[in-house]
Design an enzyme around this catalytic site. Structure first.
Site, short mmCIF file in Angstrom:
data_model
loop_
_atom_site.label_atom_id
_atom_site.label_comp_id
_atom_site.label_asym_id
_atom_site.label_seq_id
_atom_site.Cartn_x
_atom_site.Cartn_y
_atom_site.Cartn_z
N ASP A 47 -16.58 11.84 3.01
CA ASP A 47 -15.24 11.67 2.34
C ASP A 47 -14.93 12.71 1.39
O ASP A 47 -15.82 13.41 1.17
CB ASP A 47 -14.90 10.21 2.02
CG ASP A 47 -13.35 9.82 2.09
OD1 ASP A 47 -12.53 10.80 1.45
OD2 ASP A 47 -12.98 8.80 2.95
N HIS B 153 -14.45 16.00 2.40
CA HIS B 153 -13.03 16.27 2.37
C HIS B 153 -12.34 17.08 1.15
O HIS B 153 -11.13 16.85 0.98
CB HIS B 153 -12.36 14.76 2.76
CG HIS B 153 -12.62 14.04 3.93
ND1 HIS B 153 -12.04 12.85 4.23
CD2 HIS B 153 -13.57 14.60 4.91
CE1 HIS B 153 -12.59 12.37 5.45
NE2 HIS B 153 -13.45 13.33 5.86
#
Ligand SMILES: *[C@@H]1O[C@H](CO)[C@@H](O)[C@H](O)[C@H]1NC(C)=O
Length: 398
Positions: A224, A247
């Site tokens: 993430d 991310h």
């Protein structure tokens, strides 16, 4: 008769004073090796008891104290190390690996938690959250509840001051690797974070409600956000950080709540993103909020095959739940992008999708050079105002 008495009194006062001065100049350096509290490096025996005891002793000592975790693998059940402490300098020197129990517990929100401490430094060591068991529940119905309500973190500092995390390696956290919440004065340096690119919600470092935090010389590979920056973060400095898979470095998600503290004064410089989903991102929910983002500098970033190198997304609304047809109330202003180079994995290399009711303002682009294979990269602007200078490729849409 009274002379010798006075003299000995004077002598003992002088001696006591001298001892006090010597103690003040050379405070007692206490050492607490967890082995002397019964820890076993067999990877099986729970060392939460021994570590708690060592913590109690270090916390109550006057002067500086060191907790030593030698090499070897120590299984550790969830633990909270509480302050306030008498000692204002506690060093935790880790040569070994702390490993979490392999089955996840729904009863806890964190694995290793420091609460209300001042002057704690962690040097070295590896923490292994053994997240694989939890990740395998991703397809279950409970997953959304696990993510919303548990937010398991491997290591969290909460309501603390003057913290240093140096040379630590964190692998396979259940969810977040490191969280800094409600803190003042935190240095994260030379940290390594790693979890598979497809591991769900394994943010690298999450900062919120904190001020004066620096993250330097840190490599993050995870599933993430590499760094996520939540509400109430001010004076955050990020330098020499690599990200990918992951991310990106993300301010947000912000604006989920109506009343929310803003994010102010953030510098992100000398970063490298490799194959990540985003590079430099600001993300807010498409919902009413009084949050804001103000005073951000992104400079000297290298993008290598990044899907969204530069992105502001103010329409975040997963599953279209709780925000249809609403605009983000988060006001974004004063964001500079300077010397951002490299390759985009999608055509829109620069995407400013701002709130119709709170347009972005004061966006500054300087020396941007982003390519998209052998095609032309593009930029996209919605509800955004700002200026561009120097070479800007793809051409600015501001
Ligand atoms: C920021 O935090 C560091 C400790 O990490 C401290 O030494 C420094 O004085 C703080 N700076 C300010 C302006 O508070």
């Amino acid at each position: 008769m009274s002379h010798p008495n006075n003299f000995s009194l004077l002598l003992s006062i002088t001696t006591a004073l001298l001892l006090l001065i010597i103690q003040a100049l050379h405070p007692v350096k206490a050492n607490y090796n967890i082995m002397s509290y019964g820890a076993k490096s067999d990877g099986q025996s729970d060392s939460s008891g021994p570590i708690s005891s060592a913590w109690q002793a270090a916390c109550m000592s006057t002067g500086s104290s060191t907790i030593y975790i030698p090499s070897g693998t120590f299984m550790l059940k969830p633990i909270t190390l509480n302050g306030p402490c008498t000692s204002n300098k506690i060093i935790i020197q880790i040569d070994g690996t702390l490993v979490a129990p392999s089955s996840y517990s729904t009863a806890i929100q964190q694995w290793i938690m420091f609460k209300q401490v001042d002057g704690v430094s962690i040097y070295g060591g590896t923490i292994n959250g053994q997240g694989q068991t939890l990740w395998s529940c991703k397809s279950s119905k409970e997953w959304i509840l696990i993510v919303l309500f548990l937010i398991l973190k491997s290591l969290i500092f909460s309501n603390s001051k003057n913290i240093m995390i140096s040379g630590l390696t964190s692998i396979n956290s259940e969810l977040y690797h490191i969280a800094i919440n409600g803190c003042e004065g935190v240095q994260v340096q030379g940290v390594k974070i790693s979890a598979p690119g497809n591991s769900p919600n394994t943010d690298g470092i999450h900062v919120q409600m904190s001020t004066n935090v620096t993250i330097t010389g840190t490599g993050i590979k995870t599933g993430d956000d590499c760094v996520s920056i939540g509400p109430g973060t001010t004076d955050l400095w990020i330098e020499r950080v690599t990200c990918g898979p992951g991310h990106g470095i993300s301010i947000g998600s912000l604006g989920k709540d109506k009343e929310e503290k803003g994010v102010q004064n953030v510098i992100v410089k000398n970063t490298v993103f490799t194959g990540s989903q985003n590079g430099l991102r600001i993300k807010t929910w498409g919902r009413p909020s009084d949050g804001f983002v103000k005073g951000v500098v992104f400079e000297h970033a290298l993008m290598q095959n990044v899907q969204n190198p530069i992105i502001i997304d103010q329409n975040y609304c997963p599953h279209n739940d709780g925000c249809p047809d609403q605009n983000s109330g988060v006001k974004i202003s004063g964001v500079t992008y300077n010397d951002i180079q490299g390759s985009s994995a999608t055509q829109v290399a620069m995407n400013f999708d701002c709130s119709p009711s709170n347009p972005c303002s004061g966006i500054v682009l300087e020396d941007i050079k982003l390519t998209y294979g052998d095609k032309l990269a593009e930029s996209s602007c919605k509800n955004v105002d700002g200026t561009a200078s120097g070479l800007v490729v793809p051409p600015s849409c501001l």
